[in-house]
Design a protein around this motif. Sequence first.
Motif, PDB file in Angstrom:
ATOM      1  N   GLY A   1       0.800  -1.219   0.000  1.00 50.68           N
ATOM      2  CA  GLY A   1       0.000   0.000   0.000  1.00 50.68           C
ATOM      3  C   GLY A   1       0.830   1.265   0.000  1.00 50.68           C
ATOM      4  O   GLY A   1       2.060   1.250  -0.160  1.00 50.68           O
ATOM      5  N   VAL A   2       0.159   2.382   0.249  1.00 47.19           N
ATOM      6  CA  VAL A   2       0.781   3.695   0.133  1.00 47.19           C
ATOM      7  C   VAL A   2       1.855   3.920   1.198  1.00 47.19           C
ATOM      8  O   VAL A   2       2.754   4.748   0.999  1.00 47.19           O
ATOM      9  CB  VAL A   2      -0.301   4.790   0.194  1.00 47.19           C
ATOM     10  N   PHE A   3       1.805   3.217   2.317  1.00 46.56           N
ATOM     11  CA  PHE A   3       2.814   3.360   3.362  1.00 46.56           C
ATOM     12  C   PHE A   3       3.989   2.401   3.174  1.00 46.56           C
ATOM     13  O   PHE A   3       4.821   2.262   4.074  1.00 46.56           O
ATOM     14  CB  PHE A   3       2.200   3.124   4.745  1.00 46.56           C
ATOM     15  N   THR A   4       4.039   1.734   2.045  1.00 47.27           N
ATOM     16  CA  THR A   4       5.077   0.746   1.758  1.00 47.27           C
ATOM     17  C   THR A   4       5.997   1.265   0.661  1.00 47.27           C
ATOM     18  O   THR A   4       5.519   1.793  -0.350  1.00 47.27           O
ATOM     19  CB  THR A   4       4.437  -0.582   1.297  1.00 47.27           C
ATOM     20  N   ASP A   5       7.295   1.106   0.823  1.00 51.05           N
ATOM     21  CA  ASP A   5       8.243   1.487  -0.209  1.00 51.05           C
ATOM     22  C   ASP A   5       8.025   0.609  -1.445  1.00 51.05           C
ATOM     23  O   ASP A   5       7.930  -0.618  -1.326  1.00 51.05           O
ATOM     24  CB  ASP A   5       9.670   1.297   0.317  1.00 51.05           C
ATOM     25  N   PRO A   6       7.951   1.210  -2.640  1.00 50.66           N
ATOM     26  CA  PRO A   6       7.703   0.407  -3.846  1.00 50.66           C
ATOM     27  C   PRO A   6       8.806  -0.600  -4.144  1.00 50.66           C
ATOM     28  O   PRO A   6       8.591  -1.549  -4.905  1.00 50.66           O
ATOM     29  CB  PRO A   6       7.583   1.451  -4.954  1.00 50.66           C
ATOM     30  N   GLY A   7       9.972  -0.415  -3.528  1.00 47.49           N
ATOM     31  CA  GLY A   7      11.056  -1.370  -3.729  1.00 47.49           C
ATOM     32  C   GLY A   7      10.721  -2.775  -3.294  1.00 47.49           C
ATOM     33  O   GLY A   7      11.396  -3.729  -3.701  1.00 47.49           O
ATOM     34  N   VAL A   8       9.668  -2.936  -2.476  1.00 47.10           N
ATOM     35  CA  VAL A   8       9.269  -4.272  -2.042  1.00 47.10           C
ATOM     36  C   VAL A   8       8.890  -5.153  -3.229  1.00 47.10           C
ATOM     37  O   VAL A   8       8.966  -6.382  -3.155  1.00 47.10           O
ATOM     38  CB  VAL A   8       8.090  -4.190  -1.038  1.00 47.10           C
ATOM     39  N   LEU A   9       8.506  -4.523  -4.354  1.00 46.37           N
ATOM     40  CA  LEU A   9       8.056  -5.284  -5.512  1.00 46.37           C
ATOM     41  C   LEU A   9       9.184  -5.682  -6.458  1.00 46.37           C
ATOM     42  O   LEU A   9       8.950  -6.424  -7.410  1.00 46.37           O
ATOM     43  CB  LEU A   9       7.007  -4.481  -6.276  1.00 46.37           C
ATOM     44  N   VAL A  10      10.398  -5.220  -6.199  1.00 49.03           N
ATOM     45  CA  VAL A  10      11.524  -5.603  -7.052  1.00 49.03           C
ATOM     46  C   VAL A  10      11.753  -7.111  -6.922  1.00 49.03           C
ATOM     47  O   VAL A  10      11.947  -7.632  -5.818  1.00 49.03           O
ATOM     48  CB  VAL A  10      12.794  -4.828  -6.659  1.00 49.03           C
ATOM     49  N   GLY A  11      11.710  -7.799  -8.023  1.00 48.38           N
ATOM     50  CA  GLY A  11      11.919  -9.243  -8.016  1.00 48.38           C
ATOM     51  C   GLY A  11      10.698 -10.060  -7.653  1.00 48.38           C
ATOM     52  O   GLY A  11      10.773 -11.293  -7.595  1.00 48.38           O
ATOM     53  N   ALA A  12       9.555  -9.409  -7.426  1.00 43.70           N
ATOM     54  CA  ALA A  12       8.342 -10.137  -7.060  1.00 43.70           C
ATOM     55  C   ALA A  12       7.795 -10.924  -8.248  1.00 43.70           C
ATOM     56  O   ALA A  12       7.918 -10.503  -9.403  1.00 43.70           O
ATOM     57  CB  ALA A  12       7.282  -9.178  -6.542  1.00 43.70           C
ATOM     58  N   ASP A  13       7.179 -12.062  -7.944  1.00 41.41           N
ATOM     59  CA  ASP A  13       6.535 -12.881  -8.965  1.00 41.41           C
ATOM     60  C   ASP A  13       5.018 -12.740  -8.964  1.00 41.41           C
ATOM     61  O   ASP A  13       4.363 -13.076  -9.957  1.00 41.41           O
ATOM     62  CB  ASP A  13       6.894 -14.357  -8.760  1.00 41.41           C
ATOM     63  N   ALA A  14       4.452 -12.300  -7.840  1.00 35.54           N
ATOM     64  CA  ALA A  14       3.004 -12.168  -7.737  1.00 35.54           C
ATOM     65  C   ALA A  14       2.670 -11.264  -6.568  1.00 35.54           C
ATOM     66  O   ALA A  14       3.477 -11.084  -5.640  1.00 35.54           O
ATOM     67  CB  ALA A  14       2.343 -13.530  -7.553  1.00 35.54           C
ATOM     68  N   VAL A  15       1.447 -10.709  -6.608  1.00 33.76           N
ATOM     69  CA  VAL A  15       0.957  -9.832  -5.552  1.00 33.76           C
ATOM     70  C   VAL A  15      -0.437 -10.307  -5.132  1.00 33.76           C
ATOM     71  O   VAL A  15      -1.269 -10.643  -5.988  1.00 33.76           O
ATOM     72  CB  VAL A  15       0.885  -8.368  -6.025  1.00 33.76           C
ATOM     73  N   LEU A  16      -0.676 -10.297  -3.828  1.00 32.17           N
ATOM     74  CA  LEU A  16      -2.010 -10.498  -3.271  1.00 32.17           C
ATOM     75  C   LEU A  16      -2.453  -9.193  -2.622  1.00 32.17           C
ATOM     76  O   LEU A  16      -1.657  -8.552  -1.933  1.00 32.17           O
ATOM     77  CB  LEU A  16      -2.016 -11.598  -2.211  1.00 32.17           C
ATOM     78  N   VAL A  17      -3.716  -8.815  -2.806  1.00 30.12           N
ATOM     79  CA  VAL A  17      -4.265  -7.612  -2.178  1.00 30.12           C
ATOM     80  C   VAL A  17      -5.542  -7.994  -1.447  1.00 30.12           C
ATOM     81  O   VAL A  17      -6.437  -8.615  -2.029  1.00 30.12           O
ATOM     82  CB  VAL A  17      -4.548  -6.513  -3.212  1.00 30.12           C
ATOM     83  N   THR A  18      -5.637  -7.601  -0.171  1.00 27.69           N
ATOM     84  CA  THR A  18      -6.783  -7.999   0.647  1.00 27.69           C
ATOM     85  C   THR A  18      -8.019  -7.143   0.423  1.00 27.69           C
ATOM     86  O   THR A  18      -9.142  -7.644   0.470  1.00 27.69           O
ATOM     87  CB  THR A  18      -6.430  -7.961   2.145  1.00 27.69           C
ATOM     88  N   HIS A  19      -7.835  -5.841   0.197  1.00 24.08           N
ATOM     89  CA  HIS A  19      -8.992  -4.964  -0.003  1.00 24.08           C
ATOM     90  C   HIS A  19      -8.547  -3.632  -0.596  1.00 24.08           C
ATOM     91  O   HIS A  19      -7.353  -3.410  -0.826  1.00 24.08           O
ATOM     92  CB  HIS A  19      -9.792  -4.781   1.289  1.00 24.08           C
ATOM     93  N   GLU A  20      -9.501  -2.738  -0.820  1.00 25.08           N
ATOM     94  CA  GLU A  20      -9.294  -1.578  -1.674  1.00 25.08           C
ATOM     95  C   GLU A  20      -8.694  -0.355  -0.994  1.00 25.08           C
ATOM     96  O   GLU A  20      -8.376   0.635  -1.674  1.00 25.08           O
ATOM     97  CB  GLU A  20     -10.625  -1.164  -2.306  1.00 25.08           C
ATOM     98  N   HIS A  21      -8.523  -0.340   0.321  1.00 23.74           N
ATOM     99  CA  HIS A  21      -8.038   0.864   0.986  1.00 23.74           C
ATOM    100  C   HIS A  21      -6.584   1.155   0.609  1.00 23.74           C
ATOM    101  O   HIS A  21      -5.770   0.246   0.405  1.00 23.74           O
ATOM    102  CB  HIS A  21      -8.179   0.719   2.497  1.00 23.74           C
TER     103      HIS A  21
END
Length: 215
Positions: free
Chosen positions: A25-45
Amino acid sequence: MRITKHGHACVRLEHDGAVLVVDPGVFTDPGVLVGADAVLVTHEHADHVHPDHLRGTDVPVWTIAAVERRLREEAPEVADRVTVVRPGDRLDVVGLAVEVVGEKHAVIHPDYDRFDNSGYLVEAGGPGGRSVYHPGDALTPPPRPVDVLLAPVSAPWLKVSEAVDFVREVGAPVALGIHDRVYSDIGLDMVAAHMANLLPEGLAFVRREPGEDVD
């Protein structure tokens, strides 16, 4: 399985070369997605999903219909790689077994409409395998015992007694505090103290800074 805490409610799970990120989310550094293979999202906030973060990667996203609708409006190029999930679904996501749990966000106030929310039980088999449960913004327990609970600790919909009781109910040997950006360090220290005082023997509550792993 390697479990790494990131900003607010986001965690990164790594097993056998696969990388799964939950709730960047918005409070997370986008670098967490470097090298990611998939994303799960629990809800829309916004503290759980930030379209700009997802625009910066081309990985597939699994999430509920409400999030897909938001992405369709705000980031259609991301929505094209979304798989919509429903409560009770059992999925194979980059080699990890994922079960979709629950359907509604916790009540913030009775005057507000309820939001949809689904948690995820992620299981990795074989050597080093672990089961991890992320409830999103809800206190819906997983359908079976887990090794690690990702436990919300601060939110407009949550008080500390409820957080403690949820950790007790799930009964995971390790509960990692998440959803923690709302409180100051003093407030988070108070939560940890209550957890230490009130959890039964055999249940451990731990805090980690962004980028730190769960042992």
